[in-house]
Scaffold this motif. Structure first.
Motif, short mmCIF file in Angstrom:
data_model
loop_
_atom_site.label_atom_id
_atom_site.label_comp_id
_atom_site.label_asym_id
_atom_site.label_seq_id
_atom_site.Cartn_x
_atom_site.Cartn_y
_atom_site.Cartn_z
N LEU A 155 0.86 -1.18 0.00
CA LEU A 155 0.00 0.00 0.00
C LEU A 155 0.89 1.23 0.00
O LEU A 155 1.65 1.44 0.93
CB LEU A 155 -0.92 0.01 1.23
N SER A 156 0.82 2.01 -1.06
CA SER A 156 1.62 3.23 -1.16
C SER A 156 0.68 4.42 -1.07
O SER A 156 0.06 4.81 -2.06
CB SER A 156 2.40 3.26 -2.48
N ASN A 157 0.53 4.95 0.13
CA ASN A 157 -0.40 6.06 0.32
C ASN A 157 0.15 7.34 -0.31
O ASN A 157 1.36 7.52 -0.43
CB ASN A 157 -0.64 6.29 1.81
N SER A 158 -0.74 8.22 -0.67
CA SER A 158 -0.34 9.47 -1.31
C SER A 158 0.38 10.37 -0.32
O SER A 158 0.32 10.18 0.90
CB SER A 158 -1.57 10.19 -1.86
N LYS A 159 1.04 11.38 -0.85
CA LYS A 159 1.79 12.31 0.00
C LYS A 159 0.84 13.05 0.94
O LYS A 159 -0.23 13.47 0.56
CB LYS A 159 2.55 13.32 -0.87
N GLN A 160 1.30 13.21 2.17
CA GLN A 160 0.54 13.95 3.18
C GLN A 160 1.34 15.15 3.64
O GLN A 160 2.57 15.10 3.71
CB GLN A 160 0.24 13.07 4.40
N LYS A 161 0.63 16.22 3.95
CA LYS A 161 1.28 17.40 4.51
C LYS A 161 1.07 17.37 6.02
O LYS A 161 -0.06 17.44 6.51
CB LYS A 161 0.70 18.68 3.92
N VAL A 162 2.16 17.25 6.77
CA VAL A 162 2.11 17.11 8.21
C VAL A 162 3.09 18.12 8.82
O VAL A 162 4.17 18.35 8.28
CB VAL A 162 2.49 15.68 8.66
N PRO A 168 5.70 22.67 8.01
CA PRO A 168 4.94 21.73 7.18
C PRO A 168 5.86 20.85 6.34
O PRO A 168 6.76 21.35 5.65
CB PRO A 168 4.09 22.65 6.30
N VAL A 169 5.64 19.56 6.41
CA VAL A 169 6.47 18.57 5.72
C VAL A 169 5.57 17.66 4.90
O VAL A 169 4.48 17.29 5.33
CB VAL A 169 7.28 17.73 6.73
N GLY A 215 17.57 12.69 16.87
CA GLY A 215 16.64 12.06 15.93
C GLY A 215 15.99 13.09 15.02
O GLY A 215 15.71 14.23 15.43
N SER A 216 15.76 12.70 13.77
CA SER A 216 15.13 13.59 12.80
C SER A 216 14.52 12.75 11.68
O SER A 216 14.87 11.59 11.49
CB SER A 216 16.14 14.58 12.22
N LEU A 217 13.60 13.36 10.93
CA LEU A 217 12.98 12.66 9.81
C LEU A 217 13.98 12.37 8.72
O LEU A 217 13.97 11.29 8.11
CB LEU A 217 11.82 13.49 9.26
N ARG A 218 14.87 13.32 8.46
CA ARG A 218 15.83 13.15 7.37
C ARG A 218 16.99 12.25 7.75
O ARG A 218 17.49 11.49 6.92
CB ARG A 218 16.36 14.53 6.93
N GLY A 219 17.40 12.30 9.00
CA GLY A 219 18.57 11.53 9.41
C GLY A 219 18.26 10.19 10.05
O GLY A 219 19.17 9.38 10.23
N SER A 220 17.01 9.96 10.42
CA SER A 220 16.64 8.71 11.11
C SER A 220 15.46 8.05 10.40
O SER A 220 14.46 7.68 11.03
CB SER A 220 16.30 9.00 12.57
N LEU A 243 10.04 12.45 1.10
CA LEU A 243 10.17 13.34 2.26
C LEU A 243 10.74 14.66 1.78
O LEU A 243 11.81 14.71 1.17
CB LEU A 243 11.08 12.72 3.32
N ALA A 244 10.02 15.74 2.05
CA ALA A 244 10.48 17.07 1.64
C ALA A 244 9.68 18.12 2.40
O ALA A 244 8.58 17.84 2.92
CB ALA A 244 10.31 17.27 0.13
N TYR A 245 10.25 19.31 2.48
CA TYR A 245 9.49 20.43 3.02
C TYR A 245 8.32 20.75 2.09
O TYR A 245 8.39 20.53 0.88
CB TYR A 245 10.38 21.66 3.17
#
Length: 350
Positions: free
Chosen positions: A157-164, A171-172, A233-238, A269-271
């Protein structure tokens, strides 16, 4: 409700052959009794046999309804007049009660990038595609003749991009791919209304719950583990840690639906676009500062080494003012963005 596996019913070939043979006998019997009727040589037994043959020709097709074919990695949940009687598993040709019906409320629901994805991908990755071609809930009516088999294979299941918003409020945009499979067919079809939609919604919820605990990049004084201590910890590094945490979050939500989350991976993963340009400038500025710091450290070391070498070899005798001028010139040459232009000094400094 616990799953009950039906075993010992792989006799579909025998029942099929027997049913066809009885049809042939019934047809021959009807023809024979029709010829016999012309001679008006009827007896009570003859009439009874003729009625039986006619009834079988009219109702014998019901036996064909009990024939079920399963390929490897498929299962069939069967109900009899609304009561769950068991699940057929394993490949083979089965014969069950002809009045049993297959039950799968998610039979016509298609998940984006799933193993049962439809040929049309116009609705985009991650959208739930119903048999009517519309996005939305499970209100679409199932069409007659839809395959009610449940796949036991590992699907994606590949869900669409979410803005969180991350923990800092930035916002990411993030997308995840979840590998999953059905482990308990009874729970999957009876515990929840539509286990495929249920899984998709739980994936969205889990992504939001986990992402808001992390910053996009490494930030000081941020606790991402909940132990009360700041960490890096971070989204980009972990990404591996974040993905595993998302997998565990989803698994805790879909356990009651008879589903197993095999793996989860961050695929995007992106801004968010509205702050991406500003964040890029900040990253560029940080890179320039780091580069300048490295250049200055190297330049200072080279100037210090030059002064020490000149002093050791006693090539020139420099006072403090000349040392300051030499240090200034060397730093300008070593730290400048452009090549230095040589100037020949033919006179004295004084």
């Amino acid at each position: 409700m616990n799953e009950k596996v039906i075993s010992g019913h792989k006799n579909g070939i025998a029942v099929l052959c027997l049913t066809i043979a009885l049809y042939v006998l019934a047809t021959v019997g009807v023809v024979y009794f029709a010829i016999l009727g012309e001679s008006k040589d009827f007896t009570g037994l003859t009439i009874t046999l003729m009625v039986i043959c006619l009834l079988y020709l009219c109702l014998g097709w019901i036996c064909f309804l009990g024939l079920k074919v399963l390929k490897p990695g498929e299962a069939l949940v069967l109900t009899l007049f609304g009561k769950y009687i068991g699940t057929l598993k394993g490949d083979g040709f089965f014969f069950v009660n002809p009045f049993c019906t297959a039950f799968n409320p998610a039979a016509e629901t298609k998940l984006g990038q799933s193993g049962d994805i439809s040929d049309s991908k116009k609705s985009g990755v991650g959208s739930i595609l119903l048999g009517t071609g519309q996005l939305g809930g499970a209100s679409a009516e199932l069409k007659a003749g839809v395959d009610k088999k449940i796949s036991l294979k590992v699907m994606t299941l590949s869900n669409s991009k979410q803005k969180v918003n991350d923990i800092l409020g930035n916002p990411v945009e993030i997308a995840v791919a979840v590998m999953w499979k059905v482990t308990d067919t009874a729970k999957a079809v009876f515990t929840v209304d539509n286990y495929k939609e249920y899984l998709s919604l739980q994936c969205d919820s889990a992504v939001r719950n986990v992402v808001k605990l992390y910053p996009y990049d490494i930030t000081e004084n941020i606790d991402t583990t909940g132990d009360g201590k700041a960490d890096d910890g971070s989204l980009r590094g972990s990404t591996e840690v974040v993905a595993e945490r998302i997998r565990q979050e989803i698994q805790s939500k879909v356990e009651n639906a008879g589903l197993e989350i095999v793996d989860a991976r961050i695929t995007y993963l992106a801004y968010a676009p509205e702050i991406a340009a500003a964040m890029l400038q900040r990253q560029q500025a940080s890179a320039v500062v780091d580069a300048r710091k490295l250049i200055v450290d190297g330049a200072v070391g080279m100037v210090e080494m030059a002064l020490e070498r000149l002093s050791e070899k006693k090539m020139v005798d420099l006072d403090e003012e000349r040392k300051a001028a030499m240090v200034s010139n060397l730093l300008v040459v070593l730290c400048g963005n452009h090549d230095a232009q040589p100037i020949v000094n033919s006179g004295s400094l004084y």
